[in-house]
Design an enzyme around this catalytic site. Structure first.
Site, PDB file in Angstrom:
ATOM      1  N   ARG A 391       0.828  -1.211   0.000  1.00 19.39           N
ATOM      2  CA  ARG A 391       0.000   0.000   0.000  1.00 19.39           C
ATOM      3  C   ARG A 391       0.865   1.265   0.000  1.00 19.39           C
ATOM      4  O   ARG A 391       0.503   2.283  -0.602  1.00 19.39           O
ATOM      5  CB  ARG A 391      -0.914  -0.021   1.225  1.00 19.39           C
ATOM      6  N   HIS A 395       0.332   4.323  -2.603  1.00 17.69           N
ATOM      7  CA  HIS A 395       0.085   5.703  -2.176  1.00 17.69           C
ATOM      8  C   HIS A 395       1.225   6.626  -2.574  1.00 17.69           C
ATOM      9  O   HIS A 395       1.030   7.841  -2.696  1.00 17.69           O
ATOM     10  CB  HIS A 395      -0.147   5.746  -0.666  1.00 17.69           C
ATOM     11  N   ASN A 423      -3.637   9.005   4.166  1.00 17.58           N
ATOM     12  CA  ASN A 423      -2.410   8.420   4.715  1.00 17.58           C
ATOM     13  C   ASN A 423      -2.343   8.417   6.239  1.00 17.58           C
ATOM     14  O   ASN A 423      -1.798   7.485   6.851  1.00 17.58           O
ATOM     15  CB  ASN A 423      -1.187   9.190   4.181  1.00 17.58           C
ATOM     16  N   HIS A 522      -6.377  -5.942  -2.369  1.00 21.26           N
ATOM     17  CA  HIS A 522      -7.064  -5.968  -1.073  1.00 21.26           C
ATOM     18  C   HIS A 522      -7.289  -7.394  -0.595  1.00 21.26           C
ATOM     19  O   HIS A 522      -7.938  -7.605   0.425  1.00 21.26           O
ATOM     20  CB  HIS A 522      -8.396  -5.220  -1.160  1.00 21.26           C
TER      21      HIS A 522
END
Length: 648
Positions: A391, A395, A423, A522
């Protein structure tokens, strides 16, 4: 200055290099360096369009065909030579794209005002805007500062430019690959409200397609026979010299000239967009202006990348090298000012490296094995860390590109991305990256970037949890800035609906299928109560027992940081996530949107029954994501501490 020492030369080179990196386009780029550039271009365009109305459409199309191949870099303008094949003779351009002479005229005029200042790429972009205005269309603010390419791609011109025979799904895909949404595809297609098309591009439509008005087809058959007359021209809409919304009204009447035109209104997903534009000129004008701004920002060369051509048709000559040879240089310590400039230019050209899977093969051969060992150790200690490192990479890449901007700590004078909504209290794994950086620095000081560490750690995390591997392209450099606002705006959130997800990923150049594959990551990790509370209490497309079980973890008030697994096998990278969606057990609203009676249901179906296909597609999508706007060559830096900029 005429005989600088090696040390002085180094400082001069460093100073010039630092000054040269103007990375951002600006509408005021030529305000001081060439203040008469824009009115000069506008006057020349108005004159050309007054002489031949069709030229306005040609200049607009020239910009489109430039930007869709390698970016808006004027590569399309380069002539072929005995040793070089440009883009002009590629199928979509040959005997079709025109307006080169107008650009040559403008370049000559601007060069006489400001030699070596205004790029051909900027001239093409401004000329496109001014052409639309000259034909009664909207204006927009063109961001300037593009530089000109020193190469071109015949093959990319053949493959990347959407052709007149594409169907709707192919059009959506072709524009999505350039970061443009479906709506932006439709609105940019609306620029066919001006100009003409050759018989060869619409013959099949008027003789073989059924979604066409018979009388319209018959009228076009008089212009375009079944054989011969390939270069005969027909207007693209009923008011071809006026920029308006008549194109969309024509589509509703089955009078689209090209097959690709009529595909926009043929019982598909874009019918409603066409309906809107056909009755609302103001909305069309606003949206096409915004889309043109976005298209004009596709992969520009800035700073010291590329060059400012003096002749748009050819790359500037290697004058420095020939002069250096004549100068019979003996030592670096006795360089003349001219030679110093040449050495600077030569070193600068060498500095612009590309990504490569073997980037550290010689400079730090143990880098990848060191990263892998550290990731395996971290994941063995806490399985969730694999998802966290994955992740972190996502990001990072979705904000300014894969440049490790997410790792920068806030300071008294600087606000990074860590405290942005998507975040804060959510992204983690920073300490693992710090540990890896420390280990790699001890092996190869100042060689391996934090951005590359993040990318490799993400891949190795997936492998550690049983997922696929992929070959990483390396050579990214680290940013010297970050963007809190972009982190807040560009990262897709857990409450996003399907259209928002498609749009957010499309804005980064991803197809809808790639969006679904990347969402499938996910399959590992956990989510905070605050990100799924609304779904488990308020939504109906959720399995009742599943919702009840999650409500025990996540109360209607309080417990915001309570965690729940994203799927039933959260420490194993598999396809259970997609099976859960089919059972209405997607934890996040954005998850379940992928399987909710919409356009992505079939993709979820495929991945839910075929792990191999999912693994292949997610690996390819991860490679593509890892290539989002990397800093290379001399852009950015190699941080020694990932949390802060060097020297800060």
């Amino acid at each position: 200055m005429a005989s600088p020492s090696l040390l002085s030369l180094f400082f001069i080179f460093s100073l010039l290099l630092g000054m040269a990196h103007a990375h951002y386009l600006s509408p005021n780029f030529y305000a001081r360096s060439c203040p008469r550039a824009l009115p000069t271009i506008r006057t020349a365009v108005n004159k050309a369009v007054a002489k031949e109305k069709r030229m306005g459409a040609s200049l607009l199309r020239l910009h489109f065909h430039d930007c869709f191949v390698l970016g808006c870099d004027a590569s399309i303008l380069l002539d072929d030579t005995a040793t070089f094949t440009g883009e002009k003779t590629a199928g979509p351009n040959n005997n079709s794209v025109r307006g080169y002479e107008v650009i040559d005229t403008i370049k000559s005029q601007v060069e006489s005002l400001c030699p070596g200042v205004v790029s051909c790429a900027d001239i093409v972009a401004v000329a496109a805007r001014d052409s639309v205005v000259a034909l009664g269309g909207p204006t927009w603010t063109v961001r300037l500062g593009r530089r000109d390419s020193t190469t071109a791609s015949f093959s990319a011109a053949r493959t990347d430019l959407p052709g007149p025979n594409l169907n709707l799904s192919q059009l959506i895909s072709a524009f999505s690959k350039k970061g443009l949404t479906t709506k932006e595809m439709v609105v940019l297609s609306g620029t066919h409200t001006i100009g003409k098309a050759r018989c060869t591009s619409f013959r099949n439509h008027i003789y073989n397609d059924t979604d066409i008005d018979p009388a319209f087809a018959a009228s076009k058959q008089k212009i375009c026979p079944r054989s011969g007359g390939d270069d005969n021209l027909s207007p693209l809409d009923g008011t071809t010299t006026v920029f308006d919304n008549v194109y969309f009204r024509g589509l509703k009447e089955k009078k689209g000239l090209l097959h690709s035109d009529q595909e926009l209104y043929n019982g598909g997903s874009t019918d409603s967009i066409v309906e809107t534009y056909s009755i609302n000129t103001a909305t069309f004008f606003r949206d096409v202006a915004n889309a043109m701004v976005k298209m004009g920002n596709i992969s520009p060369l800035t700073g010291t990348n590329g060059q400012i051509r003096t002749n748009c048709r050819k790359v500037n000559g290697s004058y420095c090298l020939s002069q250096s040879s004549l100068g019979n240089l003996r030592t670096m310590a006795s360089l003349s000012l001219f030679s110093l400039f040449c050495v600077f230019s030569f070193l600068l050209g060498m500095a612009h490296a590309q990504l490569s899977s073997n980037f550290y093969a010689s400079s730090c051969p143990k880098a990848l094995s060191t990263i892998r060992a550290a990731v395996n150790n971290a994941v063995a200690k806490e399985r969730r860390m694999g998802a966290s490192l994955l992740r972190l990479h996502f990001h990072d890449c979705f904000v300014l590109g894969c440049d490790a901007s997410i790792l920068l700590d806030d300071t008294a004078s600087f606000t990074g991305e860590k405290t942005a909504g998507p975040n804060k209290d959510s992204v983690r794994g920073y300490e693992v990256i710090d540990t890896i950086k420390s280990q790699v620095e001890s092996l190869c000081p100042g060689v391996v970037s934090c951005a590359d560490i993040v990318a490799v750690a993400a891949r190795d995390s997936v492998v550690a949890l049983g997922g696929p591997t992929w070959t990483l392209q390396l050579g990214r450099r680290d940013s010297t800035t970050a963007s809190l606002s972009t982190a807040n705006s560009d990262l897709p959130g857990p409450a996003s609906d399907l259209s928002t997800l498609i749009s957010r990923f499309s804005n980064k150049g991803f197809t809808t299928k790639e969006m679904v594959a990347l969402s499938g990551t996910h399959t590992i990790g956990k989510a905070r109560c605050t990100s799924f509370r609304s779904r488990i209490y308020n939504e109906t497309n959720i399995d009742a027992a599943f919702a009840t079980s999650k409500q025990k973890i996540c109360p209607s008030t309080g417990g915001d940081n309570n965690l729940s697994d994203l799927d039933e096998t959260t420490t194993v990278f598999d396809n259970v996530y997609f099976r859960n969606l089919k059972a209405k057990k997607g934890l996040l609203h954005s998850d379940q949107q992928l399987y909710n009676g919409g356009s992505t249901d079939s993709i979820v179906e495929t991945y839910s029954t075929n792990s191999a296909t999912f693994f292949t597609d997610v690996a390819n999508a991860m490679i593509k994501m890892g290539n989002l706007s990397p800093l290379t060559g001399t852009n950015g830096e190699i941080r020694t501490d990932c949390k802060k900029i060097n020297g800060s």
